[in-house]
Design a protein around this motif. Structure first.
Motif, short mmCIF file in Angstrom:
data_model
loop_
_atom_site.label_atom_id
_atom_site.label_comp_id
_atom_site.label_asym_id
_atom_site.label_seq_id
_atom_site.Cartn_x
_atom_site.Cartn_y
_atom_site.Cartn_z
N ASP A 102 -6.01 16.19 -0.23
CA ASP A 102 -7.36 16.46 0.28
C ASP A 102 -8.15 15.16 0.44
OD1 ASP A 102 -7.59 16.10 -2.50
OD2 ASP A 102 -9.39 17.34 -2.59
N GLN A 103 -7.97 14.19 -0.47
CA GLN A 103 -8.65 12.91 -0.31
C GLN A 103 -8.10 12.15 0.88
OE1 GLN A 103 -8.55 10.65 -3.94
NE2 GLN A 103 -9.83 12.14 -5.05
N GLN A 104 -6.80 12.24 1.12
CA GLN A 104 -6.21 11.58 2.29
C GLN A 104 -6.80 12.17 3.57
OE1 GLN A 104 -1.96 12.05 2.09
NE2 GLN A 104 -1.79 10.84 0.22
N GLY A 105 -6.93 13.49 3.60
CA GLY A 105 -7.50 14.15 4.77
C GLY A 105 -8.94 13.75 5.02
N HIS A 106 -9.74 13.68 3.96
CA HIS A 106 -11.15 13.27 4.10
C HIS A 106 -11.23 11.85 4.65
CE1 HIS A 106 -12.41 16.89 2.19
NE2 HIS A 106 -12.01 16.54 0.97
N ARG A 107 -10.39 10.96 4.10
CA ARG A 107 -10.41 9.56 4.54
C ARG A 107 -9.99 9.44 6.00
NH1 ARG A 107 -6.31 6.67 4.50
NH2 ARG A 107 -5.23 7.75 2.83
N LYS A 108 -8.93 10.15 6.38
CA LYS A 108 -8.44 10.08 7.76
C LYS A 108 -9.44 10.69 8.73
CE LYS A 108 -3.58 9.99 6.53
NZ LYS A 108 -2.32 10.74 6.47
N ARG A 109 -10.11 11.75 8.32
CA ARG A 109 -11.10 12.39 9.18
C ARG A 109 -12.27 11.46 9.49
NH1 ARG A 109 -10.52 16.96 7.20
NH2 ARG A 109 -11.72 16.67 5.33
N ARG A 110 -12.58 10.58 8.55
CA ARG A 110 -13.68 9.63 8.77
C ARG A 110 -13.28 8.48 9.69
NH1 ARG A 110 -18.09 9.21 4.81
NH2 ARG A 110 -18.11 7.11 5.61
N GLY A 111 -12.00 8.37 9.99
CA GLY A 111 -11.53 7.32 10.89
C GLY A 111 -11.66 5.95 10.26
N SER A 112 -12.13 4.97 11.03
CA SER A 112 -12.23 3.60 10.52
C SER A 112 -13.26 3.49 9.40
CB SER A 112 -12.59 2.64 11.65
OG SER A 112 -13.85 2.97 12.20
N ARG A 113 -14.22 4.41 9.33
CA ARG A 113 -15.22 4.38 8.25
C ARG A 113 -14.65 4.90 6.94
NH1 ARG A 113 -19.57 8.06 9.74
NH2 ARG A 113 -17.86 9.12 10.75
N GLY A 114 -13.47 5.53 7.00
CA GLY A 114 -12.85 6.08 5.80
C GLY A 114 -12.22 5.04 4.91
N GLY A 115 -12.04 3.83 5.42
CA GLY A 115 -11.46 2.75 4.64
C GLY A 115 -9.95 2.83 4.56
N ARG A 116 -9.41 1.86 3.86
CA ARG A 116 -7.96 1.80 3.68
C ARG A 116 -7.54 2.73 2.56
NH1 ARG A 116 -7.94 -4.49 3.51
NH2 ARG A 116 -8.39 -4.04 1.35
N PRO A 117 -6.31 3.20 2.62
CA PRO A 117 -5.82 4.00 1.48
C PRO A 117 -5.64 3.09 0.27
CG PRO A 117 -4.08 3.68 3.10
CD PRO A 117 -5.32 3.11 3.69
N PRO A 118 -5.85 3.62 -0.94
CA PRO A 118 -5.66 2.78 -2.12
C PRO A 118 -4.20 2.40 -2.27
CG PRO A 118 -6.12 5.05 -2.74
CD PRO A 118 -6.28 4.96 -1.26
N ALA A 119 -3.96 1.22 -2.84
CA ALA A 119 -2.59 0.75 -3.06
C ALA A 119 -1.90 1.69 -4.05
CB ALA A 119 -2.62 -0.67 -3.61
N PHE A 120 -0.64 1.94 -3.80
CA PHE A 120 0.13 2.83 -4.68
C PHE A 120 1.57 2.36 -4.72
CE2 PHE A 120 2.70 6.76 -5.17
CZ PHE A 120 2.40 7.00 -6.50
N ASP A 121 2.07 2.02 -5.90
CA ASP A 121 3.44 1.58 -6.08
C ASP A 121 4.28 2.77 -6.51
OD1 ASP A 121 5.82 0.34 -6.66
OD2 ASP A 121 4.98 -1.09 -8.09
N ARG A 122 4.97 3.38 -5.56
CA ARG A 122 5.75 4.59 -5.82
C ARG A 122 6.85 4.35 -6.86
NH1 ARG A 122 6.02 9.26 -3.21
NH2 ARG A 122 4.88 8.48 -1.43
N ALA A 123 7.49 3.17 -6.80
CA ALA A 123 8.57 2.88 -7.75
C ALA A 123 8.04 2.77 -9.18
CB ALA A 123 9.27 1.58 -7.36
N ASP A 124 6.87 2.18 -9.34
CA ASP A 124 6.27 2.04 -10.68
C ASP A 124 5.83 3.40 -11.21
OD1 ASP A 124 5.40 0.75 -12.95
OD2 ASP A 124 3.49 0.13 -12.09
N TYR A 125 5.38 4.26 -10.33
CA TYR A 125 4.91 5.59 -10.73
C TYR A 125 6.07 6.42 -11.21
CZ TYR A 125 2.39 10.06 -10.50
OH TYR A 125 1.82 11.25 -10.79
#
Length: 134
Positions: A111-134
């Motif tokens: 849902d946060q990804q959708g909100h960010r993408k819906r805002r377009g360039s004003r939504g900012g970059r996605p937060p960094a996420f290290d899948r291997a570390d997780y």
């Protein structure tokens, strides 16, 4: 005629230390909040009311963190990274970790990804996420 339970302690910081009961639809309940190391050993354990969310307790958990050093010196209070589930993916928690220079390894909920993408360039970059570390 009113329904439901009476007033409860809503502010976790004001909750008396000997109370850890919360009222919800299922009755009285309690939640156990933990910070654990990479091996699953508990570092901090706090008990709170059951209706309280996980994210508001995060800063309190971090404030109680003390890791003794092998040699002399004060205990460490700042880990290198914090791995958490999607419930801890809030702006406030990410800001808190960033201010303390702690790497956040927290996935972003859909849902946060959708909100960010819906805002377009004003939504900012996605937060960094290290899948291997997780």
């Amino acid at each position: 005629m009113t329904q439901g339970a009476g007033s409860n302690y809503k502010n976790l910081c004001v909750e008396p230390p000997d109370h850890a009961l919360g009222r919800s639809r299922g009755g009285l309940s309690t939640k156990i909040h933990q910070l654990v190391d990479g091996h699953g050993h508990p570092l901090v354990v706090l008990v709170g009311p059951g209706q309280a969310g996980d994210a508001p307790m995060f800063v309190r958990l971090m404030s109680h963190l003390r890791i003794d050093r092998v040699g002399p010196g004060r205990p460490r209070t700042r880990p290198k990274r914090v791995c958490a589930d999607k419930a801890y993916s809030s702006r406030a928690i990410r800001r808190h970790l960033r201010e303390r220079r702690i790497v956040a390894v927290i996935p972003e909920p859909a849902d946060q990804q959708g909100h960010r993408k819906r805002r377009g360039s004003r939504g900012g970059r996605p937060p960094a996420f290290d899948r291997a570390d997780y």
